[in-house]
Design an enzyme around this catalytic site. Sequence first.
Site, short mmCIF file in Angstrom:
data_model
loop_
_atom_site.label_atom_id
_atom_site.label_comp_id
_atom_site.label_asym_id
_atom_site.label_seq_id
_atom_site.Cartn_x
_atom_site.Cartn_y
_atom_site.Cartn_z
CE1 TYR A 179 -6.29 6.96 -19.21
CE2 TYR A 179 -4.23 7.08 -17.99
CZ TYR A 179 -4.95 6.64 -19.09
OH TYR A 179 -4.35 5.93 -20.07
CD GLU A 221 21.45 15.35 -26.48
OE1 GLU A 221 22.45 15.98 -26.86
OE2 GLU A 221 20.59 14.92 -27.27
CG ASP A 223 24.05 13.78 -29.56
OD1 ASP A 223 24.94 13.24 -28.88
OD2 ASP A 223 22.95 13.25 -29.83
#
Lengths: 434, 534
Positions: free
Chosen positions: A103, A204, A256
Amino acid sequence: MAISSVDKYARQRSLEILRKKFASIAKRILEGKKPVLIMPKRVLSNTIYDMKKKLLLLGPEMKRRSLLDVNEARKFMQTLLMASIIYEALVNDEYPTIRDLYYRGKHTISYRDISGKLHHENTWDEQRESDAVIRDIEVFLGVLREEMLILSKEKGKVVGNLIIKSGDDVIDLSKMGHGAYAIEPTPDLIEFKDIDAEFVLVVEKDAVFQQLHRYGFWKKYKAILITSAGQPDRATRRFVRRLSEELKLPIYILTDADPYGWYIYSVFKIGSITLSYESERLATSNAKFIGVSMTDIFGEEEVAKNINKLASIFGKEIKKIISKHGKKAYLSEKERRNYIIKAKKKDVERAVELVGYDVADKLISNPEIKKYIRQKKLGVSGYPWFRTPEWIKEISIFFSKLAKLEIEAMASKGLKFLADTYIPAKIETGDWID
Amino acid sequence: MGVMSAVAPTERYRAISPAEFFYKYREIAGFSNPARALYQAVREFVENALDATDSHGILPNIKIIIEKADENREFYRVTVEDNGIGLPPHVVPEAFGRVLFSSKYILRQTRGMFGLGAKVAILYGQMTTGRPVEVITSQPNLRRIYYFKLRIDINKNEPIIIERGSWRKNRDWHGTIVSMTLEGDWSRAKQRIKDYILRTAVVTPYANIVFMTPDGEIYYYERVIDKLPRPPKEVKPHPYGVDLELMKRIRDRSSFSTVKEMLMKSFQGIGNITASSLLEIAGINPDLSPKSLSDKQLLELVNAMKNYKRFRAPTSEALSPLGEEVIKAGLKRIYEPEFVEAVTRKPSAYQGHPFIVEVGIAFGGKVPLSSDKYPTLLRYANKIPLLYDEGSDVSTAVVKEDISWDQYLVRLPAPIIVLVHLCSTKVPFKGVGKESIADVKEIRNEIKLAIQEVARRLRVYLSRKLKEEEKKKKVVSLAKYVPEVVRALTIILGDGQGEEAKLLEEKLVEIVSLRTGLPRDEVYKVVKSVEIGV
């Protein structure tokens, strides 16, 4: 606000380097020389996998970013703009986030072309652009953004029998209630005070982390429990690395059973391509992939079916890997039917990117997928750290079954199963990929 | 006003035919309605005025005035003044009062091929308004200026002198002022006439042209060049173009003692040897007297000449091309283009008629945008602008079909004008309107080659310009970042005095200018235009 001496020192050092580097640019300009920024190339082609250190490192190629090159001029301007904002923040004892920097630097440059037409251009449009510029400045200066006191939103969490000092506060990570300690953006400023743990388990998925936390897993098994909540950020990776390096704890990663999970593990272990310049500081080279592995789901017999294909890739060496365990699947036939998810084409493509097209082509039997991959991924060379017998064996089951599984499925079989059977058994039997 | 001294050459005048056929002829001559008549009258007098000046080495000063001549009726008085060679006073009544009296029945390139137009205009004026024509003229070597008021006796095809007079010249004036009144239609002819004069001005940059309209407008095209086109020379006919009629005329008027002499002296390209072989082929004794030749023998001779293959190409001396310099100056004077080039091709011939093609191309500047099919065309035949029937002109076919403009980096529509000038002792006009040139293979090819030659130069210019623009674009894409870079550097170097900033900016501008080859002030202009908003 008392500013710690660590911060002060980091500021001074960063300011000096910044000033020195950019003074030399100004000097070049005043001498009438071409203004260029010379920095290492942060691209895949200049990312080297160091077989010995097992790390992804930045290669030796340098790029020259010149204001006089039409394709680089904008980036040149952005780099200087970003450097000036960082400089001001350092001077003013501020701790900007990368979003703050975005910004602060975002404004319009208006100019007239040769025909007098007015144009407007933003210094940068998306944060992605300014983030990339920050990474360029890190490699250009050889100073990490943490050292320039630039913060980012971090999502890593930790609980366990660990007492740390952060700033002026001493925090007991075993007394976080149902919550957890959010790993701070500058993990190097953390001081380890006391520890009573035998290993680190990195999960995870945040949801699985919370389940294991409430179940009391870390108390029962003397673990430090961490989640990266998806792709690990820099702070989480640095924190894990320090636990491994300074406290000598073994690190187990649970993800996973899919190509994304595998890649997350590799980011922890050897580093990432975009941040390869930080691998030496962030990578935990002895991190182990504890699961969920394809053999946990389907057992070794599935590998046996692929033996000829694997042999065609590795020759005799493959036999050693198979005879080692001969293990049975953790899931029954029925459970498998309930929990496994059909792999999407995108998953298969990602897996091909990991092992390379040549290997994948030998392992995929489904003719339709085979054809699709040929169209999409012909010639993809794969990452060397995934082209090992262990990983190819793992991924061969994925290719033959075209199935994946989320860790939550293991918890669905029973949180007790996950916490008391699956994880301990995997650790005890050394059933992991290193 | 510098009037060039000029010697009036002896022109040959001859009456050749009765006048009444004007009734048939006036449609052909373009006097079919009042609008057309006004336009045609202006053309005829302007063309005569130019022929009286530039063909004789005089830099033309031409003044054209059209004024309303009657309050109630659409009568217009057309006055055209030139500074040409003038007319001998004794021929004035014949020249303006007898149809088909002309100095133009000779073989050389002139604007009005027949010299009829002016008289048709006068007749038309007389018939529609009943008012006479007034002529003031003087030649350079004469001491007096002569004045005539004339009318044509249509039945007798004779001039009637209503008034005549003369006065002593008190300044060195020569030229002709013709003034006549006719029924016209200014509002409908206006655009045509303006176009005609503009297009004439394009090919006469060596002329001062003033044009005053009935609306009170004054157009002034100032002379920009002192060079005149090469004046045409009179030449003998080339044997390729011969026919029985011409042969008969030569026979009847010849004072040569032998046929062989007649051939050698009446035609170009026939010498001793050629004459002998022609007569041998025709089976005619070279020593015969021309007068003794029968029509049949003449026909044999004509056939022999037509089939003879070894004549030299016809001489182009009779032609008066504008020249590259004149075309360029003319296009510049009117359109102030950023690019202008022209080419005058070497003489060529079709069917025994010599011709020269000239082409000029103007690009950019005040050149109006063309259509998206082909460039704007300015067509000329023997220096006369052709305004109508563009669609059927050979030049149109060339620019549309033979030239692919893309290849020359011209993206249509574009600010491009292609000027095509054909000069020839015989322009192959299409139809009676004489506004378009027929598609003759040799001419088409020459036009194509000429356009290609100039267009190649245009391509060189445009590609250089494109590169230059690319370079400028490139500079803008670098220079626009200079202020931000300077600002950032001064923050880090932190002296805050502004001195450093100024110096850095100057140096960066210099570096950008040096590396790109664009002048410093151009780079500075971009840098100065930058505003850094917050």
